[in-house]
Write a protein that holds these residues in place. Sequence first.
Motif, PDB file in Angstrom:
ATOM      1  N   GLY A   1       0.754  -1.367   0.084  1.00 48.34           N
ATOM      2  CA  GLY A   1      -0.029   0.059  -0.055  1.00 48.34           C
ATOM      3  C   GLY A   1       0.853   1.466   0.074  1.00 48.34           C
ATOM      4  O   GLY A   1       2.166   1.157   0.100  1.00 48.34           O
ATOM      5  N   VAL A   2       0.209   2.260  -0.094  1.00 46.84           N
ATOM      6  CA  VAL A   2       0.830   3.576  -0.372  1.00 46.84           C
ATOM      7  C   VAL A   2       0.053   4.464   0.662  1.00 46.84           C
ATOM      8  O   VAL A   2      -1.051   4.512   0.589  1.00 46.84           O
ATOM      9  CB  VAL A   2       1.139   4.122  -1.587  1.00 46.84           C
ATOM     10  N   HIS A   3       0.770   5.575   1.159  1.00 45.06           N
ATOM     11  CA  HIS A   3       0.187   6.569   2.097  1.00 45.06           C
ATOM     12  C   HIS A   3       1.045   7.750   2.398  1.00 45.06           C
ATOM     13  O   HIS A   3       2.280   7.848   2.283  1.00 45.06           O
ATOM     14  CB  HIS A   3      -0.156   6.051   3.509  1.00 45.06           C
ATOM     15  N   GLY A   4       0.406   8.939   2.350  1.00 45.08           N
ATOM     16  CA  GLY A   4       0.857  10.134   2.576  1.00 45.08           C
ATOM     17  C   GLY A   4       0.016  11.351   2.375  1.00 45.08           C
ATOM     18  O   GLY A   4      -1.274  11.348   2.252  1.00 45.08           O
TER      19      GLY A   4
ATOM     20  N   VAL B   1      -9.435   9.096   0.738  1.00 43.31           N
ATOM     21  CA  VAL B   1      -8.880  10.465   0.628  1.00 43.31           C
ATOM     22  C   VAL B   1      -9.903  11.413   1.745  1.00 43.31           C
ATOM     23  O   VAL B   1     -10.826  11.117   2.119  1.00 43.31           O
ATOM     24  CB  VAL B   1      -9.562  11.064  -0.877  1.00 43.31           C
ATOM     25  N   TYR B   2      -8.772  12.280   2.332  1.00 41.68           N
ATOM     26  CA  TYR B   2      -9.418  13.098   3.196  1.00 41.68           C
ATOM     27  C   TYR B   2      -8.851  14.479   3.127  1.00 41.68           C
ATOM     28  O   TYR B   2      -7.747  14.656   2.928  1.00 41.68           O
ATOM     29  CB  TYR B   2      -9.071  12.409   4.855  1.00 41.68           C
TER      30      TYR B   2
ATOM     31  N   LYS C   1      -8.635   6.130  11.366  1.00 43.06           N
ATOM     32  CA  LYS C   1      -9.493   5.753   9.944  1.00 43.06           C
ATOM     33  C   LYS C   1      -8.431   5.151   9.009  1.00 43.06           C
ATOM     34  O   LYS C   1      -8.687   4.094   8.300  1.00 43.06           O
ATOM     35  CB  LYS C   1     -10.435   6.688   9.474  1.00 43.06           C
ATOM     36  N   ILE C   2      -7.412   5.923   8.958  1.00 45.47           N
ATOM     37  CA  ILE C   2      -6.329   5.633   7.950  1.00 45.47           C
ATOM     38  C   ILE C   2      -5.763   4.105   8.342  1.00 45.47           C
ATOM     39  O   ILE C   2      -5.394   3.313   7.677  1.00 45.47           O
ATOM     40  CB  ILE C   2      -5.189   6.769   8.064  1.00 45.47           C
TER      41      ILE C   2
ATOM     42  N   ALA D   1      -4.771   8.825   0.850  1.00 43.26           N
ATOM     43  CA  ALA D   1      -4.266  10.127   0.734  1.00 43.26           C
ATOM     44  C   ALA D   1      -4.694  11.252   1.123  1.00 43.26           C
ATOM     45  O   ALA D   1      -5.985  11.661   1.334  1.00 43.26           O
ATOM     46  CB  ALA D   1      -4.403  10.210  -0.990  1.00 43.26           C
ATOM     47  N   GLY D   2      -4.196  12.215   2.084  1.00 44.26           N
ATOM     48  CA  GLY D   2      -4.434  13.127   2.627  1.00 44.26           C
ATOM     49  C   GLY D   2      -4.216  14.619   1.935  1.00 44.26           C
ATOM     50  O   GLY D   2      -3.009  14.808   1.357  1.00 44.26           O
TER      51      GLY D   2
END
Lengths: 322, 303
Positions: free
Chosen positions: A168-171, A254-255, A299-300, A195-196
């Motif tokens: 996964g990917v997150h930032g 998405v947030y 939640k993330i 994604a934020g």
Amino acid sequence: MRRGPAERHETSTERPEDFDAFWSAIMAEAATIPLNPSLEPVPLRSTPEVDVYEIGYDSLDRVRIAGWYCRPRASYLPPPYPGLLIVPGYISEPTLPKSWAKMGYAAVGVAPRGKLRSNQRYNPGYPGLLIDNIVDRHTYAYRGFYVDACRAVDFLLSRPEVDPVRIGVHGSSQGGALTVTTAALRSDAIRCGAAGAPYLCGFMDAAELTHSYPYEEINEYLRLHPEREPTVRLTVAYFDGVNFAPMIRCPMLVYVGLADDVCPPETGYDLVKAMRCSVDLHAYPRCAHDAGVYWEMPKIEAFLAEHLRPAAYTLHAEPTVG
Amino acid sequence: MAEDAPATRPPDFEAYWTRVDDELARYPAAPAQDYNPLRSTAFAASFDLRLTSIGPYRIFGFLSVPEGSGPFPALLVTPRYGSVNNPPHDDDRRRYVVLTLMHRGQRLADRPFAAAFPGLLTEGIEDPNAYVYRGIIADCVRGAEFLHSLPEVDRDRIGITGDDLAIMTAARRPIFAALHVQTASLLFYRLMEARARTSSYPIEEINDLLRAHPEREPAVARTVSYLDPLHHAPRVRASVLLPAGDPGALDGPEWLHPLADALGGQTETYGVTHEGGTDHDWIDAWMARHLGVDLRPRVWRID
């Protein structure tokens, strides 16, 4: 200040007809470059639960990219591990994703070109990255930058302890942008993305909506060179998250903050409207570039855990900053 | 209720900082203030600023001066922990002379010393006289002196915003009317206690070092005690805003209580909502009231 509801905004971003061909050619070029991964233990920053490594790999234009790799010690949690790519904000250096590793992820914090430790051959400075060669899509800063993040996926796939079907990917902020572009360009490998406050979506709309940096770099540039607006608009269309969105196949979270002066929420909605994948959008009134992370972080963690199934998902990660 | 208290003030605390002041006084600031057309607007001129600090070392600043007849209120933005600081925001440039500093090691001030992140917090930390933050505080003080010297600045209306660096700068140079402390980013406040309560960077840098070299703890504790804002606070004369986070957090009200008690200036606490827009606008309004300018809220109304 008065604005219309963010969800009613209509993007001015247009997708160039050769957008897919443009990126296919770049990714094909990148694929010809051997990864040459390196992995150096960093005992100073390792803990009884987590091993820390400084990593490197080759990317487009043969630029050497640095990063941190944190994985659970086998004595703490046995492999295989889901892989997680943590992508950095515009002015942030990549943090060591130790807290994610403690949850059971094999996690990479990547420093795309121009960031510290990846800036020997390319160093446009900050501010500066956003407008570096912005009149030429073939040499624009984010051409290599986006690929650098994608190559971190290849690094994870090169590790025997990483489960290749759980990556996964997150930032947040620029990390949100890189989450989108990486999920799009590596839709073969990415299983979910969070994604934020996604940056680099609706570049030209965003620059009109805000005077906050980094988008203010575009306003400054066009104040000095107004005649270049059409060229700039054309270039950034090839790098716009809104145009990458239809390529994403995995579930996305998405947030956004509805009072985000850095990455206007209108552009976050435009991004989500362009997605064809399963997507949850969480919008936080009165939140700014924090994008409501105080409430969103659990939640993330739950979203990533649902799709990637780390062993110690009841633990918590450090709040993500852009 | 206040928590247990904190680190002891070194007996030679004043002498240590007097030596820094004396060293700084030996070097003229030698300002080079170069007009930057890219960042200048119809309402404010922008300059790339270079100054000499102790070492000697050349530091950098983004300087913005409103167009029109001054003097104007001013705002000093001390550097964050990281390699990059953004130029001043449009909203501030319209109201204040703004100086955003880059300390030694940060981009634009990274020759000959380019700081590592993580790594800066422990650079030379076993010797108070070699610790990198001795020079970084001097860098911030130099910036304060320069801002105060500008003819465009109303010397009765200078504000400062930042983490520990802002507290220490306001303590060493009591020229400020208002100080906003970014409490969530404090580095040196009760650091040896704080490190036991977090594994987040940058404080984790201290944990990393002492996990590998536990025998160095006394030396590290001694060095950072010279930088604890608690010991600088009594010299602060500015009005102070201390945003307070959740109870139990490292920026929580009980954790900050000793600092609030120690500050020499009139101190106001603000309970953060964690809504970034709400909190920004409240803090912006506080500073604007103290410096006599219009508010510029960023939370917009939805039609």
